[in-house]
Write an enzyme that holds these catalytic residues in place. Structure first.
Site, PDB file in Angstrom:
ATOM      1  N   CYS A  72       9.195  -4.393  -3.889  1.00 47.94           N
ATOM      2  CA  CYS A  72       8.925  -3.724  -2.622  1.00 47.94           C
ATOM      3  C   CYS A  72       7.415  -3.521  -2.456  1.00 47.94           C
ATOM      4  O   CYS A  72       6.679  -3.360  -3.427  1.00 47.94           O
ATOM      5  CB  CYS A  72       9.637  -2.374  -2.576  1.00 47.94           C
ATOM      6  SG  CYS A  72       9.464  -1.519  -0.993  1.00 47.94           S
ATOM      7  N   ASP A  93       6.058  -0.939  -1.384  1.00 54.75           N
ATOM      8  CA  ASP A  93       5.767   0.482  -1.601  1.00 54.75           C
ATOM      9  C   ASP A  93       4.629   0.672  -2.608  1.00 54.75           C
ATOM     10  O   ASP A  93       4.671   0.116  -3.715  1.00 54.75           O
ATOM     11  CB  ASP A  93       7.053   1.161  -2.119  1.00 54.75           C
ATOM     12  CG  ASP A  93       6.963   2.676  -2.077  1.00 54.75           C
ATOM     13  OD1 ASP A  93       5.991   3.235  -2.631  1.00 54.75           O
ATOM     14  OD2 ASP A  93       7.858   3.308  -1.491  1.00 54.75           O
ATOM     15  N   ARG A 104       3.926   2.934  -4.499  1.00 55.01           N
ATOM     16  CA  ARG A 104       4.292   3.626  -5.748  1.00 55.01           C
ATOM     17  C   ARG A 104       4.937   2.693  -6.771  1.00 55.01           C
ATOM     18  O   ARG A 104       5.328   3.133  -7.849  1.00 55.01           O
ATOM     19  CB  ARG A 104       5.247   4.777  -5.427  1.00 55.01           C
ATOM     20  CG  ARG A 104       4.633   5.840  -4.536  1.00 55.01           C
ATOM     21  CD  ARG A 104       5.685   6.764  -3.970  1.00 55.01           C
ATOM     22  NE  ARG A 104       6.621   6.053  -3.100  1.00 55.01           N
ATOM     23  CZ  ARG A 104       7.674   6.607  -2.498  1.00 55.01           C
ATOM     24  NH1 ARG A 104       7.919   7.898  -2.696  1.00 55.01           N
ATOM     25  NH2 ARG A 104       8.457   5.903  -1.714  1.00 55.01           N
ATOM     26  N   HIS A 118      13.726  -0.145  -5.896  1.00 59.79           N
ATOM     27  CA  HIS A 118      13.412   1.193  -6.414  1.00 59.79           C
ATOM     28  C   HIS A 118      14.213   2.240  -5.654  1.00 59.79           C
ATOM     29  O   HIS A 118      14.485   2.092  -4.462  1.00 59.79           O
ATOM     30  CB  HIS A 118      11.914   1.487  -6.323  1.00 59.79           C
ATOM     31  CG  HIS A 118      11.376   1.583  -4.938  1.00 59.79           C
ATOM     32  ND1 HIS A 118      11.074   2.782  -4.328  1.00 59.79           N
ATOM     33  CD2 HIS A 118      11.099   0.638  -4.013  1.00 59.79           C
ATOM     34  CE1 HIS A 118      10.624   2.558  -3.105  1.00 59.79           C
ATOM     35  NE2 HIS A 118      10.628   1.272  -2.886  1.00 59.79           N
ATOM     36  N   CYS A 161      13.738   4.062  -1.735  1.00 59.07           N
ATOM     37  CA  CYS A 161      13.063   3.016  -0.948  1.00 59.07           C
ATOM     38  C   CYS A 161      13.147   3.339   0.549  1.00 59.07           C
ATOM     39  O   CYS A 161      14.240   3.469   1.112  1.00 59.07           O
ATOM     40  CB  CYS A 161      13.704   1.666  -1.229  1.00 59.07           C
ATOM     41  SG  CYS A 161      12.901   0.313  -0.329  1.00 59.07           S
TER      42      CYS A 161
HETATM   43 ZN    ZN Z   1      10.734   0.295  -1.043  1.00 62.95          ZN
END
Ligand code: ZN
Length: 205
Positions: free
Chosen positions: A40, A42, A44, A96, A99
């Site tokens: 992803c 993202d 993080r 994750h 998400c």
């Molecule tokens: Zn995500």
């Protein structure tokens, strides 16, 4: 405005060459990663950092909600290069918990571009509606993050690029992982596919 990032970069580069003076010179010559990470976007979930690998050790593709849509030319180009040129041995689909893309697929019913992108996750939710309906909202959300990863591994396992590699005897394993934001751990979802027989076992296709 970005001076801090440039300074960080110089410090990082110096650290690397202090430990290993030939580090960047070797990377200029070639890359030979054994892994392709599909994760992803993202912030993080930083791919190489999570598994503590150096530059040159992992080829990476990231998009919102770690999807492998059969018609997505960006993802397919990465896959083709990774499998046919770099000959990676492992492809890791890494979702994750928490998400935002998966959550948006549950909550949104609009017609924006992101809704279009997330529609495969809604299909996964629909296909597992019975299982998901039995869970509370938090567990449902987590479970859908896992089911989405499994679906993307399934997509890879029927992809012509992957099938060709298997047919030609190239070692190539597909894996599904999920990452927990709250402790930094990845969990193997147990859907590793290394052959058509594995695919049949996991996905009945
Ligand atoms: Zn995500």
């Amino acid at each position: 405005m970005l001076d801090a990032l440039i300074e960080n970069n110089r410090r990082w580069s110096h650290r690397k060459t202090e430990i290993d003076p030939q580090f960047f010179r070797r990377l200029v010559a070639q890359q030979s990663p054994e892994y392709l990470w599909i994760g992803c976007s993202d912030s993080r979930v930083p791919a190489t950092e999570i598994v503590d690998l150096d530059p040159g050790e992992m080829f990476v593709h990231r998009n919102i909600a770690n999807l492998v849509p059969p018609q997505d030319s960006s993802c397919l180009s990465v896959l083709q290069f990774a499998v046919q040129v770099l000959k990676v041995k492992h492809i890791l689909v890494v979702g994750h918990y928490g998400c935002g893309g998966v959550r948006a697929s549950l909550e949104s019913n609009g017609d924006s571009l992101i809704d279009h992108w997330l529609s495969p996750i809604r299909e996964v939710a629909h296909a597992h509606q019975h299982e998901l309906d039995a869970l509370d909202d938090h567990d449902k959300f987590d479970r859908l993050c896992e089911l989405n990863v499994k679906q993307q591994v399934r997509n890879l396992s029927v992809n012509p690029i992957v099938l060709r590699a298997w047919r030609e005897g190239q070692p190539l394993a597909l894996h599904g992982w999920v990452y927990a934001l709250n402790n930094g751990y990845v969990t193997d979802l147990g859907v590793t596919v290394t052959s058509l027989e594995d695919r049949q076992r996991h996905f009945d296709v």
